[in-house]
Every structure is written in C-alpha cells, then in structure tokens.
Design a protein around this motif. Sequence first.
Motif, short mmCIF file in Angstrom:
data_model
loop_
_atom_site.label_atom_id
_atom_site.label_comp_id
_atom_site.label_asym_id
_atom_site.label_seq_id
_atom_site.Cartn_x
_atom_site.Cartn_y
_atom_site.Cartn_z
N GLY A 1 0.81 5.41 0.01
CA GLY A 1 -0.04 6.58 0.25
C GLY A 1 0.75 7.65 0.96
N LEU B 1 -7.96 6.56 6.53
CA LEU B 1 -8.34 5.97 5.26
C LEU B 1 -9.43 6.73 4.51
CD1 LEU B 1 -7.28 3.19 4.31
CD2 LEU B 1 -9.51 2.32 4.92
N GLY C 1 -1.83 -1.11 -3.73
CA GLY C 1 -3.04 -0.42 -3.30
C GLY C 1 -2.66 1.04 -3.15
N VAL D 1 -8.84 3.74 -1.68
CA VAL D 1 -7.79 2.81 -2.11
C VAL D 1 -8.15 2.31 -3.50
CG1 VAL D 1 -6.51 0.68 -1.63
CG2 VAL D 1 -7.39 2.01 0.28
N ALA E 1 -3.30 4.43 -2.05
CA ALA E 1 -4.25 4.90 -1.03
C ALA E 1 -4.15 6.40 -0.84
CB ALA E 1 -3.96 4.20 0.29
N HIS F 1 0.84 -1.19 0.00
CA HIS F 1 0.00 0.00 0.00
C HIS F 1 0.88 1.24 0.00
CE1 HIS F 1 -3.32 -2.68 0.56
NE2 HIS F 1 -4.12 -1.65 0.30
#
Length: 533
Positions: free
Chosen positions: A293, A324, A313, A327, A315, A291
């Motif tokens: 981000g 969050l 992912g 995603v 994000a 992930h």
Amino acid sequence: MLGRMQDWPLRIMRLIDHAEREHGSRELVSLWADRKLTRTDWAGVARDSRKLAQALERLGIRRGDRVATLAMNHSRHLVAWYGTIGMGGVIHTINPRLFDDQLAYIANHAEDRVLFYDAAFAPIVERLKSRWTSIEHYVCFDPHDDAGGFEALIAAESGDYAWVEGDEREPAMLCYTSGTTGNPKGVLYEHRSAVLHTLAQVCPDIFNLEARSVVLPVVPMFHAGAWGLPFSCAAVGAKMVFSTDYAPDLMCDYMRSEGVTHTAAVPTVWLALIQYVEATGADLGKLKSVHIGGSAAPRSMIAWFNARGVRVGHAWGMTEMSPLGTVGAPTGDWDGLTEQEQLDQQCRQGRVPFGVELRIVDEEGQMLPRDGVASGRLQAKGPWVVAQYFQDENGPCIDDEGWFDTGDVAAIHPDGVLRITDRSKDVIKSGGEWISSIELENAAVGCPGVAEAAAVGVRHPKWDERPILLVVKQPGIELTASAVIDHLSGHVAKWWLPDEVVFVESLPHTATGKLLKTKLREQYRDFRLSSAA
Ligand code: AMP
C-alpha cells in the motif's frame, strides 16, 4: 430498563496488558544498525514501558504532553510508544526523511518535550537542535550510547507503575502527513480510534493476524504508525520482527531465520526485493502474506507474489485514516474467475472493513454511482478517520455530513471494490478527459526491462496536457522507447499513450517512498514535446 454492560474504555494500554497476560513469552526481535540482534517478549515490552512511563514522569512530562521519536523500527521504539501512551502522553513519530525545514516545523508545531532518536539520526539532531524550541530532553535509543541513553533512563526505575486511566477519546499518537505542498498537517489518533482500527485490522480479510503470525512491518513506525501493526500484533499476541535496514539480501535472510509469515510495505521496497530474488534465487522462507500500500501495487508485482503462493493484500489508506481504508481479499465469487480475472481484481484496492464508509462525488459534490465506471473524488467516514487536524486554525476538515475528502480520485465497483485512479493533483487532463497516471505507471512497470516509471502531464497547445513517461531501466538491459510504447498499447487506450518516453537515471521519492510528483511536474511541465512542435 434494568441491566447494562460494563464500562471498559477502549484504551490502548489494554492491548499491551492483554499481550503481557495472554502472550507474555511471545518474542519481539530487533535487528540493529550494527547488525546485532536483540530479543525481548511482550511481557518485557510491558515491563519496560512501565519503567519508561515512570522515567517520563520523573522528567516532568505530564498527561497530554508530546514525546517524539526520530527512529527506525525496533523494540525500544515500541517501548517508547507504549510507555508514553501509558503515562497519558502523546507519542509523536517524526519521519527522519523529511527536509530540515519540515522537521523543524513539525517538532515545534507539536511542541514536543522529549525526543528519542536513533544514533543514525544524530546528525539531524545536531543540525536542528538550535531550531527546535520546545524539546527539553534528548535520549538516544542505541545500546552503545551509555550515559543519558535509553537503557540507562529506564534502568533507574522500578517498573512498579499503573497506567494512567482516562477517557477513550483522549489523544495517544500524533502523525504528520508527508504533505508535498504547504506545511505538514498533524493527525491526532485517539485511544478509541486506535483500538477500533486494531480490531478491524486483525480480521481475516484485512491483515489476517493470529497468535501464530510472525510479522515484519517493513513500513516504518513513523509512517502512519507502521500501519497500526504494533497495536494489532499486541492484540493477537503475534511475534514481531523489526529491522532498521531493508537491504534485500538482509531482509531475505532475516525473514527466513525468524520465520516471518506476514509483512507490509510500499511498492518500492518490493521492487528491490523482487529484483534481488530474481537475480539470486533467494527464497522467502515461510512468508505467506504481503500487504502492499501507500501507492498502487503494480500488476506484475502482484502476479510475482501469486506465483510464489504469497497472498497479496493490496491496501489503500492514508495517515488521515489511521491509515486503513480498504484491503483486497478474495470473496466467494472469485472461485469462478480465471487467474487473469483474479489478478484484475487484485490490482484494485479492495473493500472496506466494518468501520469505514466510502463514497465518490463529482465536482459539484453530487454522489456518483458505484458502477465501476464513474470516477470522482473519494470521501471517507468512520471512527478512525480524521475530523480535524492537530492545532489547525481552519477548523474541522469534514463536511456537514461528516465526509472527509481524501484527495484521491476513484471508482467504486458494484461489489464494493475500490479502484483508485489517481491523486486528484496527479491526473493528466488531456482534451477535457482524465488520464490516470497510476494506470500508465503500472502498465509500464509490467514491461520487461522497466525498473520504475512515472507518468506526468506536460503542457500541450491543443490538448491542454499530454502524458510523458519517465522510465528507469533495469541495470544492464537494452530498452527502447518504442518497446515501452508497444507494451503499453496492449494495456491502455490509444489516446492515453505517452507522447514521449524519457529514460532517466532515477526518480525522486517522498519521505514515505511515493513518487514525488510535485517535483516531476515542476521539472517537466514545460517539456518540449516533438508532437506539439
Ligand atoms: P500517506 O498518508 O502518506 O499514507 O498517503 C496516502 C495516500 O497514498 C493516499 O491518499 C493515496 O493517494 C496513496 N495511496 C495509498 N495506498 C494506495 C494504493 N494502494 N493505491 C494507490 N494510491 C495509494
């Protein structure tokens, strides 16, 4: 009507109870600064957390009090979270990379009463002790600090303890934003917000976590609570792998030896790892999901992981959103897309899980269409989105309809996919039109020889602002400004092309690994463009 369901407040401690009961022997591994490994399991974390809750009560800490940490990721830090929350306290994770003034401000503003810290941050503690007005107890996490250390503190307790119960809207965790202007602001996560965030996070399209997962949160526990992973891993009984150091060689070895399947971090971490793997041919073991981000993930980075069969992912989120927001995950429609089209999709920031609502508005606050073209201020709503900053005299930070303005500029595509075009403060305004600094940077990072790039607006007599591109070269590579411009020409509109490419040794970053745009803007605002002469 007769009949109803049970009262079962959404309290965080139910997560650790579940992990202890259903996944008690699932491991948590920590790699310490002295390169020692320690192992515990979810039952061990639950047991130690009960002991810590007792110890905190013995120190006189009461329900609602703030207990701070100044620490990297490890299982003792996790015990500090669950132990504090378990006795009704609020765990406050301080980012050790902040400046002294911010560190002094944050702990005083939070009125922290206890500070748990890593030995590596002892110099910060020494420097700031006299400026921190509310901290009464300092406890070092490290194993080798005997008297007054963490292990000694909990060793004195029996562990015979029942978690404090209460309302699901009670606060549990405090995270300050890494504000680049003004004082940092505190976001107070609640039991309910954290549990709902957890339920969304584990879902397949979001972090896709399951009991078999082995999760290495590279993202620090002080950056929006390691993006919620310490709660989500408890919910599914995943194995957790912690490290206090992210040197690429160490990370590759560690990922292989512990069988890491999932990991999460800001793009700068991956840049270093990719360079290392490219140079050495190291392999990533069982890694299947990454992930990315905190900043936009560059296309070349996503393609690199795709080529190795690792799912990215991408994000988007923020401290104010627990964190969050969206995603990226493949939908059924992707089957008909070419590889490049799929990559186009992955460069966008993905879609919301149930629990987040997004919209974009223009300067007047009028809602804009989800047509993938219009871009405007991005606003968010949901049970894990901030409504009011901690102890903030300005009152609520949402409008009458409950929308929180994220400070990001974005477009939303008809399929619900979000595309962040910029931070509202970072867009480059040229001739009344907006140039996305993020898109320029990402295109630049795809140019062979570019290690990192930052696009900033420079004052211009005719166009108001024009972009320049600051570039850090990869070591030992020949690279010219015209090669960078040639590369960019294939990716962005002609009028977006930077007026100048400036090679620099390094770029400044914020305490959470983002480019420090405020500093760059200040430094280069009056940069003399040859085109403007
Ligand atoms: P923080 O609260 O420190 O996590 O910072 C949140 C901010 O980081 C957001 O408001 C965005 O400006 C930026 N951000 C986070 N994720 C992304 C992403 N995937 N792409 C672009 N910007 C991002």
